[in-house]
Scaffold this motif. Structure first.
Motif, PDB file in Angstrom:
ATOM      1  N   ASP A   1      24.270   9.910  -1.545  1.00 55.07           N
ATOM      2  CA  ASP A   1      25.365   9.859  -0.572  1.00 55.07           C
ATOM      3  C   ASP A   1      24.857   9.789   0.861  1.00 55.07           C
ATOM      4  O   ASP A   1      25.462   9.136   1.716  1.00 55.07           O
ATOM      5  N   ARG A   2      23.743  10.452   1.126  1.00 55.68           N
ATOM      6  CA  ARG A   2      23.200  10.493   2.493  1.00 55.68           C
ATOM      7  C   ARG A   2      22.212   9.352   2.768  1.00 55.68           C
ATOM      8  O   ARG A   2      21.732   9.229   3.902  1.00 55.68           O
ATOM      9  N   GLY A   3      21.884   8.574   1.771  1.00 53.72           N
ATOM     10  CA  GLY A   3      20.988   7.442   1.975  1.00 53.72           C
ATOM     11  C   GLY A   3      19.534   7.807   2.122  1.00 53.72           C
ATOM     12  O   GLY A   3      18.755   7.064   2.736  1.00 53.72           O
ATOM     13  N   TYR A   4      19.126   8.944   1.537  1.00 56.85           N
ATOM     14  CA  TYR A   4      17.731   9.334   1.615  1.00 56.85           C
ATOM     15  C   TYR A   4      16.881   8.462   0.679  1.00 56.85           C
ATOM     16  O   TYR A   4      17.354   7.985  -0.352  1.00 56.85           O
ATOM     17  N   PHE A   5      15.607   8.313   1.029  1.00 49.82           N
ATOM     18  CA  PHE A   5      14.646   7.721   0.109  1.00 49.82           C
ATOM     19  C   PHE A   5      14.225   8.789  -0.899  1.00 49.82           C
ATOM     20  O   PHE A   5      14.080   9.961  -0.541  1.00 49.82           O
ATOM     21  N   VAL A   6      14.033   8.375  -2.143  1.00 44.84           N
ATOM     22  CA  VAL A   6      13.664   9.322  -3.197  1.00 44.84           C
ATOM     23  C   VAL A   6      12.410   8.812  -3.883  1.00 44.84           C
ATOM     24  O   VAL A   6      12.363   7.688  -4.374  1.00 44.84           O
ATOM     25  N   SER A   7      11.362   9.635  -3.874  1.00 47.22           N
ATOM     26  CA  SER A   7      10.049   9.235  -4.371  1.00 47.22           C
ATOM     27  C   SER A   7       9.739   9.955  -5.679  1.00 47.22           C
ATOM     28  O   SER A   7       9.819  11.186  -5.759  1.00 47.22           O
ATOM     29  N   PHE A   8       9.361   9.178  -6.694  1.00 49.80           N
ATOM     30  CA  PHE A   8       9.066   9.729  -8.013  1.00 49.80           C
ATOM     31  C   PHE A   8       7.572   9.745  -8.254  1.00 49.80           C
ATOM     32  O   PHE A   8       6.851   8.818  -7.886  1.00 49.80           O
ATOM     33  N   ALA A   9       7.092  10.817  -8.912  1.00 52.81           N
ATOM     34  CA  ALA A   9       5.669  11.017  -9.173  1.00 52.81           C
ATOM     35  C   ALA A   9       5.399  11.022 -10.680  1.00 52.81           C
ATOM     36  O   ALA A   9       6.280  10.730 -11.494  1.00 52.81           O
ATOM     37  N   GLY A  10       4.178  11.386 -11.041  1.00 51.85           N
ATOM     38  CA  GLY A  10       3.757  11.318 -12.430  1.00 51.85           C
ATOM     39  C   GLY A  10       4.527  12.194 -13.385  1.00 51.85           C
ATOM     40  O   GLY A  10       4.534  11.944 -14.599  1.00 51.85           O
ATOM     41  N   ASN A  11       5.204  13.227 -12.872  1.00 51.00           N
ATOM     42  CA  ASN A  11       5.961  14.101 -13.778  1.00 51.00           C
ATOM     43  C   ASN A  11       7.137  13.392 -14.437  1.00 51.00           C
ATOM     44  O   ASN A  11       7.669  13.887 -15.432  1.00 51.00           O
ATOM     45  N   ILE A  12       7.512  12.211 -13.944  1.00 53.34           N
ATOM     46  CA  ILE A  12       8.573  11.454 -14.601  1.00 53.34           C
ATOM     47  C   ILE A  12       8.124  10.961 -15.976  1.00 53.34           C
ATOM     48  O   ILE A  12       8.949  10.636 -16.837  1.00 53.34           O
ATOM     49  N   THR A  13       6.815  10.928 -16.202  1.00 50.51           N
ATOM     50  CA  THR A  13       6.273  10.449 -17.482  1.00 50.51           C
ATOM     51  C   THR A  13       6.142  11.555 -18.524  1.00 50.51           C
ATOM     52  O   THR A  13       5.809  11.266 -19.677  1.00 50.51           O
ATOM     53  N   TYR A  14       6.398  12.808 -18.159  1.00 50.86           N
ATOM     54  CA  TYR A  14       6.173  13.915 -19.085  1.00 50.86           C
ATOM     55  C   TYR A  14       7.262  13.944 -20.164  1.00 50.86           C
ATOM     56  O   TYR A  14       8.439  13.650 -19.880  1.00 50.86           O
ATOM     57  N   PRO A  15       6.896  14.283 -21.388  1.00 41.27           N
ATOM     58  CA  PRO A  15       7.849  14.205 -22.504  1.00 41.27           C
ATOM     59  C   PRO A  15       9.157  14.959 -22.296  1.00 41.27           C
ATOM     60  O   PRO A  15      10.214  14.506 -22.746  1.00 41.27           O
ATOM     61  N   LYS A  16       9.103  16.084 -21.616  1.00 36.88           N
ATOM     62  CA  LYS A  16      10.307  16.905 -21.459  1.00 36.88           C
ATOM     63  C   LYS A  16      11.114  16.583 -20.202  1.00 36.88           C
ATOM     64  O   LYS A  16      12.122  17.235 -19.921  1.00 36.88           O
ATOM     65  N   ALA A  17      10.717  15.534 -19.458  1.00 36.25           N
ATOM     66  CA  ALA A  17      11.360  15.232 -18.167  1.00 36.25           C
ATOM     67  C   ALA A  17      12.565  14.303 -18.324  1.00 36.25           C
ATOM     68  O   ALA A  17      12.754  13.371 -17.536  1.00 36.25           O
ATOM     69  N   ASN A  18      13.403  14.563 -19.311  1.00 34.96           N
ATOM     70  CA  ASN A  18      14.550  13.679 -19.563  1.00 34.96           C
ATOM     71  C   ASN A  18      15.538  13.660 -18.405  1.00 34.96           C
ATOM     72  O   ASN A  18      16.060  12.592 -18.038  1.00 34.96           O
ATOM     73  N   ASP A  19      15.817  14.829 -17.808  1.00 34.23           N
ATOM     74  CA  ASP A  19      16.757  14.888 -16.687  1.00 34.23           C
ATOM     75  C   ASP A  19      16.220  14.115 -15.489  1.00 34.23           C
ATOM     76  O   ASP A  19      16.982  13.438 -14.782  1.00 34.23           O
TER      77      ASP A  19
END
Length: 247
Positions: free
Chosen positions: A159-177
């Protein structure tokens, strides 16, 4: 390709070796991040030595108890033409490495610096969603949410138009959310990072992370979003150029 957040001064390998391997992997730009005054000086030195490297300079929340009085020094360092952002700064209630009121005061001071200097701010937040959103509410400049790990903040970020940066934890098996949040992030505001030497992607987990590994996180991010990695990489390069005013 760009790694928008790395701590080159904290890596065991020599920065020149890390940069060389990154280049071989197709990563030709790196934003190295200072977390305290001496770390910021090291980041600037690397940015001066290597044309691929830019510096984000800040005092992170863990230093709020010891370095809060050095914001004036930080302001001087931010005058450097290789300094592209203020941060990382923010709130960390998970470790509580410094009293929360001092963390907030330090964050507010760096937000004022970013506004004064017209630079983006790189935000670290952990277990502090509500207070982070509140602190940023009055800031009208560019915000980069580093190592985004707070799916509950996604609506506010979008909503605020922020940039959002994703790191290696997005690849972890339990990181579904977290993967679900990545799928919903605005295309023109998405970034990717390593946070080296921390948070190595699943394929390299247990080893120190490095900028070359950002391509692994990019591939996972592209899969989650249902696009080709090359297409997403080009979008992220454009997004990073906009966020950090890179030529």
């Amino acid at each position: 390709m760009i790694d928008t957040h790395a701590h080159l001064d904290a890596c065991a390998d020599r920065p020149s070796a890390l940069i060389r391997r990154a280049r071989s992997a197709g990563v030709d730009r790196i934003v190295t991040v200072g977390t305290g005054i001496e770390s910021c000086r090291a980041a600037l030195e690397l940015a001066e030595l290597h044309e691929e490297v830019f510096a984000a300079l800040g005092i992170d929340p863990h230093q709020a108890g010891t370095e809060a009085s050095r914001v004036g020094e930080l302001r001087e360092l931010l005058q450097h033409d290789r300094a592209v952002a203020v941060g990382e700064t923010g709130l960390d209630y998970f470790r509580d490495g410094a009293p929360r009121e001092r963390q907030r005061k330090l964050l507010d001071a760096q937000l004022e610096l970013a506004a004064e200097l017209g630079k983006p701010v790189v935000i670290h937040t952990r277990d502090a969603d509500k207070d982070t959103a509140e602190a940023l509410a009055g800031f009208e400049g560019t915000v980069v949410m580093h190592c985004f790990s707070s799916p509950g903040l996604l609506k506010t970020v979008v909503d605020r138009g922020y940039f959002v940066s994703f790191a290696g934890n997005i690849t972890y098996p339990k990181a579904n959310d977290l993967r679900a949040a990545a799928a919903q992030a605005t295309a023109e505001r998405i970034l990717v990072e390593t946070d080296s030497p921390y948070l190595a992607p699943q394929a390299r987990r247990g080893r120190p992370n490095e900028p070359a590994n950002v391509v692994l996180t990019l591939a996972a991010l592209a899969e989650v979003r249902g696009v080709e990695a090359d297409e997403l990489g080009a979008q992220i390069d454009a997004n990073a150029a906009a966020a950090f005013s890179l030529s």
